[in-house]
Scaffold this active site. Structure first.
Site, mmCIF file in Angstrom:
data_model
loop_
_atom_site.group_PDB
_atom_site.id
_atom_site.type_symbol
_atom_site.label_atom_id
_atom_site.label_comp_id
_atom_site.label_asym_id
_atom_site.label_seq_id
_atom_site.Cartn_x
_atom_site.Cartn_y
_atom_site.Cartn_z
ATOM 1 N N LEU A 1 0.361 -0.936 0.053
ATOM 2 C CA LEU A 1 0.177 0.056 0.173
ATOM 3 C C LEU A 1 0.736 1.398 -0.009
ATOM 4 C CD1 LEU A 1 -2.345 -1.008 2.675
ATOM 5 C CD2 LEU A 1 -2.665 -0.894 -0.233
ATOM 6 N N PRO A 2 0.594 2.362 -0.415
ATOM 7 C CA PRO A 2 0.877 3.970 -0.613
ATOM 8 C C PRO A 2 1.993 4.497 0.090
ATOM 9 C CG PRO A 2 -0.997 3.756 -1.358
ATOM 10 C CD PRO A 2 -1.252 2.749 -0.486
ATOM 11 N N THR B 1 6.405 0.596 2.267
ATOM 12 C CA THR B 1 7.477 1.461 2.653
ATOM 13 C C THR B 1 6.323 2.058 3.761
ATOM 14 O OG1 THR B 1 8.520 0.949 1.039
ATOM 15 C CG2 THR B 1 9.014 2.779 2.851
ATOM 16 N N LYS C 1 15.343 -0.793 5.327
ATOM 17 C CA LYS C 1 14.666 -0.287 4.066
ATOM 18 C C LYS C 1 15.107 1.547 3.898
ATOM 19 C CE LYS C 1 12.670 0.712 0.322
ATOM 20 N NZ LYS C 1 11.461 0.626 0.107
#
Length: 301
Positions: A67-68, A98, A173
């Site tokens: 998802l965004p 992220t 990340k």
């Protein structure tokens, strides 16, 4: 066993298509979910079940998300009609989005309190790698659960790493992204100085691509600078949010990182200078304007 995938955007589409191959091999039942009907067409053509309603996924053993942003992940998982209101102990959510380290740990704690496992597994790689199934996937959460789902993760990535407890995937990340951001800021600041003082942009670019100052950032982005290509799906604004994310952690733990802090200021200058919607190497245009030069190859207009 039933597996669902929610979020079929730029990265999620290829990942879900690769994961769905498990159904074709009779490894599990698969369901693709997205609010965009067009995104579901490729799955329908392959005879794969689809839905636009996330509640259709709640009987799944494993629910994957791509998802965004954090707000949407929270809404899908923790919202009033989100997944957690329907799930039972023993089910698992795997999030490829992220989001921030602190956000991931907060969601994981809430899920754990309800007996649901939550793994943060952000991805690294471009859209082509998502289609090829060659992404890097960094995972945080219950190691036993990670070992169970690794064969599924291997369908989507060639580098699948268990990094530690909840939040460790996101932390890995963001550290990777911030290291890239620092490299981009370094050549964006220095190349205009060289050109201002008489260096040829292409020759200077060749040195930064091949000599000891080279990096993944310079190898991939300096050629784009020389060609005046600053378009990309991942904006400078989003890159800045990565640094905001790790800065929350640094403030909480009172950790000073002067190089990262300086890089954030470079990004702030570029954002204020109108480069918000372009890719991160567009920050060089702020320094070009400052020094009255252009770092472009010969013949560029």
């Amino acid at each position: 066993m039933k597996v669902s995938f929610i979020g079929l955007g730029v990265m999620g589409m290829g990942m879900a298509l690769n994961l769905a191959k498990g159904e074709q091999k009779n490894e599990f039942e698969f369901l693709a979910c997205d609010a965009n009907l067009e995104a579901l067409e490729q799955f329908k053509e392959k005879g794969i079940n689809t839905t636009t309603d996330i509640t259709d996924t709640v009987d799944s053993d494993y629910i994957y998300l791509c998802l965004p942003n954090l707000d949407i992940v929270k809404e899908v998982v923790l919202g009033k009609s989100g997944l957690l209101t329907h799930l039972n102990p023993g089910q698992t959510i795997i999030d490829f989005s992220t989001i921030s380290y602190l956000g991931a740990t907060e969601i994981a704690e809430t899920c754990k309190a309800n007996g649901v496992e939550f793994l943060d597994c952000p991805i690294s790689g471009q859209q082509a790698k998502s289609m090829e199934g060659t992404l890097s996937i960094m995972c945080g959460g219950n190691e036993e659960v990670f070992n169970k789902i690794k064969p599924m993760l291997d369908k989507m990535g060639t580098q699948v790493l268990y990094m530690g407890e909840n939040g460790c995937g996101q932390l890995t990340k963001v550290i990777n992204n911030c290291a890239l951001n620092i490299c981009v800021a370094s050549f964006s600041e220095l190349m205009p100085v060289g050109v201002k003082l008489g260096l040829d942009p292409e020759k200077l670019g060749d040195v930064l691509i091949t000599a000891t100052g080279s990096s993944f950032a310079s190898k991939t982005l300096v050629p784009k600078v020389l060609e005046g290509d600053f378009e990309h799906g991942f904006s400078l604004d989003k890159a800045y949010k990565d640094m905001e994310s790790i800065n929350e952690v640094l403030v909480k733990h009172e950790i000073p990182l002067p190089t990262l802090s300086g890089t954030m200021q470079s990004y702030q200058l570029a954002l204020q200078g109108g480069q918000r919607d372009y890719y991160k190497h567009a920050m060089i245009r702020f320094y070009e304007d400052l020094l009255g030069v252009q770092v472009r190859k010969e013949g560029f207009e």
